[in-house]
Design an enzyme around this catalytic site. Structure first.
Site, PDB file in Angstrom:
ATOM      1  N   TYR A 175       0.849  -1.203   0.000  1.00 15.60           N
ATOM      2  CA  TYR A 175       0.000   0.000   0.000  1.00 15.60           C
ATOM      3  C   TYR A 175       0.883   1.251   0.000  1.00 15.60           C
ATOM      4  O   TYR A 175       0.683   2.171  -0.800  1.00 15.60           O
ATOM      5  CB  TYR A 175      -0.894  -0.042   1.244  1.00 15.60           C
ATOM      6  CG  TYR A 175      -1.713   1.205   1.492  1.00 15.60           C
ATOM      7  CD1 TYR A 175      -2.847   1.472   0.735  1.00 15.60           C
ATOM      8  CD2 TYR A 175      -1.363   2.098   2.505  1.00 15.60           C
ATOM      9  CE1 TYR A 175      -3.602   2.609   0.974  1.00 15.60           C
ATOM     10  CE2 TYR A 175      -2.106   3.233   2.749  1.00 15.60           C
ATOM     11  CZ  TYR A 175      -3.228   3.487   1.979  1.00 15.60           C
ATOM     12  OH  TYR A 175      -3.970   4.616   2.226  1.00 15.60           O
ATOM     13  N   LYS A 179       1.211   4.304  -2.797  1.00 18.73           N
ATOM     14  CA  LYS A 179       0.934   5.708  -2.463  1.00 18.73           C
ATOM     15  C   LYS A 179       2.155   6.580  -2.785  1.00 18.73           C
ATOM     16  O   LYS A 179       2.017   7.697  -3.281  1.00 18.73           O
ATOM     17  CB  LYS A 179       0.528   5.825  -1.001  1.00 18.73           C
ATOM     18  CG  LYS A 179      -0.873   5.285  -0.723  1.00 18.73           C
ATOM     19  CD  LYS A 179      -1.918   6.062  -1.502  1.00 18.73           C
ATOM     20  CE  LYS A 179      -3.336   5.635  -1.209  1.00 18.73           C
ATOM     21  NZ  LYS A 179      -4.354   6.421  -1.925  1.00 18.73           N
TER      22      LYS A 179
HETATM   23  N1  LIG Z   1      -8.962   6.135   5.939  1.00 21.57           N
HETATM   24  C1  LIG Z   1      -7.720   6.409   6.270  1.00 21.57           C
HETATM   25  O1  LIG Z   1      -7.321   6.315   7.433  1.00 21.57           O
HETATM   26  C2  LIG Z   1      -6.759   6.856   5.191  1.00 21.57           C
HETATM   27  C3  LIG Z   1      -5.471   7.266   5.568  1.00 21.57           C
HETATM   28  C4  LIG Z   1      -4.595   7.678   4.581  1.00 21.57           C
HETATM   29  C5  LIG Z   1      -4.997   7.662   3.246  1.00 21.57           C
HETATM   30  N2  LIG Z   1      -6.244   7.254   2.936  1.00 21.57           N
HETATM   31  C6  LIG Z   1      -6.632   7.251   1.532  1.00 21.57           C
HETATM   32  O2  LIG Z   1      -7.840   7.950   1.370  1.00 21.57           O
HETATM   33  C7  LIG Z   1      -8.600   7.364   0.321  1.00 21.57           C
HETATM   34  C8  LIG Z   1     -10.000   7.028   0.818  1.00 21.57           C
HETATM   35  O3  LIG Z   1      -9.894   6.173   1.914  1.00 21.57           O
HETATM   36  P1  LIG Z   1     -11.177   5.767   2.755  1.00 21.57           P
HETATM   37  O4  LIG Z   1     -10.668   5.104   3.961  1.00 21.57           O
HETATM   38  O5  LIG Z   1     -12.126   6.895   2.835  1.00 21.57           O
HETATM   39  O6  LIG Z   1     -11.771   4.619   1.819  1.00 21.57           O
HETATM   40  P2  LIG Z   1     -13.247   4.073   1.665  1.00 21.57           P
HETATM   41  O7  LIG Z   1     -13.186   2.617   1.719  1.00 21.57           O
HETATM   42  O8  LIG Z   1     -14.130   4.707   2.618  1.00 21.57           O
HETATM   43  O9  LIG Z   1     -13.589   4.546   0.213  1.00 21.57           O
HETATM   44  C9  LIG Z   1     -12.936   4.038  -0.905  1.00 21.57           C
HETATM   45  C10 LIG Z   1     -13.968   3.793  -1.983  1.00 21.57           C
HETATM   46  O10 LIG Z   1     -13.285   3.321  -3.125  1.00 21.57           O
HETATM   47  C11 LIG Z   1     -14.079   2.307  -3.713  1.00 21.57           C
HETATM   48  N3  LIG Z   1     -13.235   1.443  -4.504  1.00 21.57           N
HETATM   49  C12 LIG Z   1     -12.376   0.488  -4.069  1.00 21.57           C
HETATM   50  N4  LIG Z   1     -11.780  -0.098  -5.118  1.00 21.57           N
HETATM   51  C13 LIG Z   1     -12.258   0.500  -6.231  1.00 21.57           C
HETATM   52  C14 LIG Z   1     -12.008   0.335  -7.608  1.00 21.57           C
HETATM   53  N5  LIG Z   1     -11.162  -0.598  -8.056  1.00 21.57           N
HETATM   54  N6  LIG Z   1     -12.675   1.120  -8.491  1.00 21.57           N
HETATM   55  C15 LIG Z   1     -13.555   2.049  -8.056  1.00 21.57           C
HETATM   56  N7  LIG Z   1     -13.835   2.253  -6.745  1.00 21.57           N
HETATM   57  C16 LIG Z   1     -13.192   1.483  -5.853  1.00 21.57           C
HETATM   58  C17 LIG Z   1     -14.709   1.585  -2.540  1.00 21.57           C
HETATM   59  O11 LIG Z   1     -15.867   0.863  -2.920  1.00 21.57           O
HETATM   60  C18 LIG Z   1     -15.013   2.749  -1.622  1.00 21.57           C
HETATM   61  O12 LIG Z   1     -16.303   3.281  -1.859  1.00 21.57           O
HETATM   62  C19 LIG Z   1      -7.803   6.157  -0.167  1.00 21.57           C
HETATM   63  O13 LIG Z   1      -7.048   6.516  -1.299  1.00 21.57           O
HETATM   64  C20 LIG Z   1      -6.890   5.855   0.995  1.00 21.57           C
HETATM   65  O14 LIG Z   1      -5.718   5.229   0.582  1.00 21.57           O
HETATM   66  C21 LIG Z   1      -7.132   6.847   3.866  1.00 21.57           C
END
Ligand SMILES: NC(=O)c1ccc[n+]([C@@H]2O[C@H](COP(=O)([O-])OP(=O)(O)OC[C@H]3O[C@@H](n4cnc5c(N)ncnc54)[C@H](O)[C@@H]3O)[C@@H](O)[C@H]2O)c1
Length: 284
Positions: A175, A179
């Site tokens: 992951y 990123k």
């Molecule tokens: N949540 C955290 O703590 C966190 C921390 C750092 C970075 N991020 C980044 O923030 C972003 C959102 O994270 P989140 O936790 O809100 O995620 P989330 O799971 O709430 O939302 C991600 C969405 O992406 C969709 N998805 C997954 N694979 C897909 C694909 N192949 N095609 C289209 N849609 C797809 C999922 O169905 C989901 O609705 C991500 O890029 C994640 O890496 C999150």
């Protein structure tokens, strides 16, 4: 006038604006109720943008579409796996047909199928993370850039991670690698298309109270051992909230950020600023 001192047409004689009135935005990964993409789609719509959405999850997508329809026009909403280039092409073709313009792209999805130690990682899980987290972002950037180049303007926001700038441990290697690559892709695209009026930036979240993380809170091992460690790395003393990213995204998408290009913006409560061995609290 010397071209290097001439402001571009979209910059002349105006004061930079934060609102997104009249802009069209596409948010991929907007389907997780309570996730970052969901918050960004609603936030951009409330700032005036017409927002189209895509997600691999049909039910979640329909829910976000209903919420967007309560704010503005019923959105274009497509079920898409962003790792599938034909599906991405179809998404952008639908956008062309339905709305006919694209000003803002926000890439949000991620895949993290297995949290295992690197020597135990299955090749298929490594491939899936690369396919969604990196190739999928590139495919969407590429499709958006073709439209933005024709229009002579646009703003792309990639969602990166603190995990792309420092090591999380706990099975985060693939992951984190994807990123870090998204961060570099952001810088390369920013430089490549700066002269065409297109800006490309990234928001780097830290640990956020999304449905995924909320699901772990019932696990005593996570709650008692992992969570305190996470909180110790967040100087504001709290997990991030998905809505914390809305203001920064509106800023990056808007004319107010017209000279902001190639920036990796941590929105992390100070996580990346803090030295791991340091202390942000005073002894009682
Ligand atoms: N949540 C955290 O703590 C966190 C921390 C750092 C970075 N991020 C980044 O923030 C972003 C959102 O994270 P989140 O936790 O809100 O995620 P989330 O799971 O709430 O939302 C991600 C969405 O992406 C969709 N998805 C997954 N694979 C897909 C694909 N192949 N095609 C289209 N849609 C797809 C999922 O169905 C989901 O609705 C991500 O890029 C994640 O890496 C999150």
């Amino acid at each position: 006038m010397n071209p290097s001192t001439t402001p571009p047409p979209n910059v002349q004689n105006n004061s930079p604006r934060f609102d997104l009135d009249g802009r069209v935005a596409l948010v991929t990964g907007a389907g997780a109720n309570g996730g970052i993409g969901h918050a960004l789609a609603l936030g951009l719509a409330r700032a005036g943008a017409r927002v189209a959405i895509a997600d691999i999850d049909a039910d979640g997508l329909a829910q976000t579409a209903r919420e967007l329809a309560a704010i503005g026009p019923a959105p274009l909403a497509r079920v898409v796996d962003i790792a599938d280039s034909a599906a991405v092409d179809a998404l952008f073709a639908a956008l062309d047909a339905d709305i006919g313009r694209l000003d803002i792209l926000v890439n949000v999805p991620f895949a993290f199928p297995a949290r295992v130690r690197p020597h135990e990682l299955a090749a298929a899980d490594w491939e899936r993370m690369l396919a969604v987290n990196l190739t999928g972002y590139f495919l969407c950037c590429q499709a958006a850039l073709r439209r933005m180049l024709a229009a002579g303007q646009g703003s792309i926001i990639n969602i990166g991670s603190n995990a792309g700038e420092s090591a999380l441990g706990r099975g985060a290697l693939p992951y984190g690698c994807t990123k870090a690559a998204v961060h570099q892709m952001t810088r390369e695209l920013a430089v490549e298309y700066a002269g065409a009026g297109i800006r490309v930036n990234a928001i780097l979240p830290a640990q956020t109270l999304t449905p995924g993380l909320r699901g772990h809170l019932d696990n005593p091992r996570f709650r008692d051992h992992v969570l305190p460690r996470i909180l110790a790395g967040l100087p504001q003393g709290r997990l991030l909230d998905p809505k914390d990213y809305v203001g920064p995204a509106i800023f990056l998408a808007s004319d107010a950020a017209r000279a902001v290009n190639g920036v990796l913006l941590p929105v992390d409560g100070g996580n990346l600023a803090m030295n791991a061995g340091g202390s942000h609290t005073w002894p009682a």
